[in-house]
Design a protein around this motif. Structure first.
Motif, PDB file in Angstrom:
ATOM      1  N   GLU A  81       0.837  -1.200   0.000  1.00  0.00           N
ATOM      2  CA  GLU A  81       0.000   0.000   0.000  1.00  0.00           C
ATOM      3  C   GLU A  81       0.875   1.254   0.000  1.00  0.00           C
ATOM      4  OE1 GLU A  81      -3.421   2.026   2.884  1.00  0.00           O
ATOM      5  OE2 GLU A  81      -2.198   0.384   3.636  1.00  0.00           O
TER       6      GLU A  81
ATOM      7  N   CYS B 169      -0.095   9.178   7.960  1.00  0.00           N
ATOM      8  CA  CYS B 169      -0.588  10.521   7.646  1.00  0.00           C
ATOM      9  C   CYS B 169      -0.724  11.384   8.900  1.00  0.00           C
ATOM     10  CB  CYS B 169      -1.939  10.416   6.945  1.00  0.00           C
ATOM     11  SG  CYS B 169      -2.550  12.010   6.343  1.00  0.00           S
TER      12      CYS B 169
ATOM     13  N   SER C 107      -2.579   5.701   5.830  1.00  0.00           N
ATOM     14  CA  SER C 107      -1.896   6.169   4.635  1.00  0.00           C
ATOM     15  C   SER C 107      -2.371   7.581   4.326  1.00  0.00           C
ATOM     16  CB  SER C 107      -2.241   5.244   3.460  1.00  0.00           C
ATOM     17  OG  SER C 107      -1.910   5.836   2.225  1.00  0.00           O
ATOM     18  N   CYS C 108      -1.549   8.329   3.629  1.00  0.00           N
ATOM     19  CA  CYS C 108      -1.984   9.656   3.179  1.00  0.00           C
ATOM     20  C   CYS C 108      -3.013   9.544   2.050  1.00  0.00           C
ATOM     21  CB  CYS C 108      -0.790  10.472   2.703  1.00  0.00           C
ATOM     22  SG  CYS C 108       0.333  10.926   4.048  1.00  0.00           S
ATOM     23  N   PHE C 109      -3.148   8.341   1.488  1.00  0.00           N
ATOM     24  CA  PHE C 109      -4.071   8.105   0.392  1.00  0.00           C
ATOM     25  C   PHE C 109      -5.296   7.358   0.917  1.00  0.00           C
ATOM     26  CE2 PHE C 109       0.052   8.800  -1.360  1.00  0.00           C
ATOM     27  CZ  PHE C 109      -0.195   9.615  -2.455  1.00  0.00           C
ATOM     28  N   TYR C 110      -6.162   8.089   1.611  1.00  0.00           N
ATOM     29  CA  TYR C 110      -7.324   7.487   2.261  1.00  0.00           C
ATOM     30  C   TYR C 110      -8.650   7.886   1.613  1.00  0.00           C
ATOM     31  CZ  TYR C 110      -7.158  12.044   4.557  1.00  0.00           C
ATOM     32  OH  TYR C 110      -7.084  13.394   4.792  1.00  0.00           O
ATOM     33  N   ARG C 111      -8.579   8.573   0.454  1.00  0.00           N
ATOM     34  CA  ARG C 111      -9.799   8.950  -0.271  1.00  0.00           C
ATOM     35  C   ARG C 111      -9.633   8.591  -1.744  1.00  0.00           C
ATOM     36  NH1 ARG C 111     -10.067  15.152   1.340  1.00  0.00           N
ATOM     37  NH2 ARG C 111      -7.863  14.879   0.888  1.00  0.00           N
ATOM     38  N   GLN C 112     -10.747   8.254  -2.365  1.00  0.00           N
ATOM     39  CA  GLN C 112     -10.724   8.018  -3.803  1.00  0.00           C
ATOM     40  C   GLN C 112     -11.627   9.035  -4.475  1.00  0.00           C
ATOM     41  OE1 GLN C 112     -12.144   4.012  -4.311  1.00  0.00           O
ATOM     42  NE2 GLN C 112     -14.205   4.686  -4.781  1.00  0.00           N
TER      43      GLN C 112
END
Length: 129
Positions: free
Chosen positions: A38, A105, A111-116
């Motif tokens: 991830e 984050c 993770s800093c990538f928690y939205r799509q």
């Protein structure tokens, strides 16, 4: 590490590590969880951050907003321990496989990538994963 002049063939196929920093003296570092793959964070490193990462085994970045070197987790304790560092073909970006010791984050997310991005009624909207 810096100042090494290589031919394109040497840069792409050789054994000399000669990172190619941009005009601001930075290169992109993508940190991924070693266990899951991830993506945890994408940030920038200058020569000092790269050297600190390689010498300590803890991920360091250059903060463009603060204009300062920082070790990920230096205040929260949620450090990223390096397992493997990969360099791309032209040596201007890194992928660092790391073991996170907590949320990566600053928002507390893993993770800093928690939205799509979803498209609804023809417009992009952010949806939390």
């Amino acid at each position: 590490m810096t100042g090494t002049s290589l031919t394109p063939e040497e840069r792409e196929s050789g054994a000399v590590f000669a990172p190619k920093f941009d005009a601001a003296g930075l290169l992109t570092a993508v940190v991924v969880d070693d266990a899951s793959g991830e993506v945890l964070v994408v940030a920038h490193m200058n020569a000092e951050a790269l050297e600190a990462t390689l010498s300590t085994g803890k991920v360091h970045f250059w903060s463009r907003s603060r204009g300062a070197l920082w070790m990920k987790g230096e205040t929260s304790g949620n450090v990223l321990t390096v397992v493997q560092t990969l360099v791309d073909c032209d040596q201007d970006a890194l992928v660092i496989r790391a073991v996170p010791s907590g949320p990566t984050c600053h928002t507390g997310a893993r993770s800093c990538f928690y939205r799509q991005i979803d498209v609804r009624d023809g417009k992009p909207v952010l949806v939390r994963l």
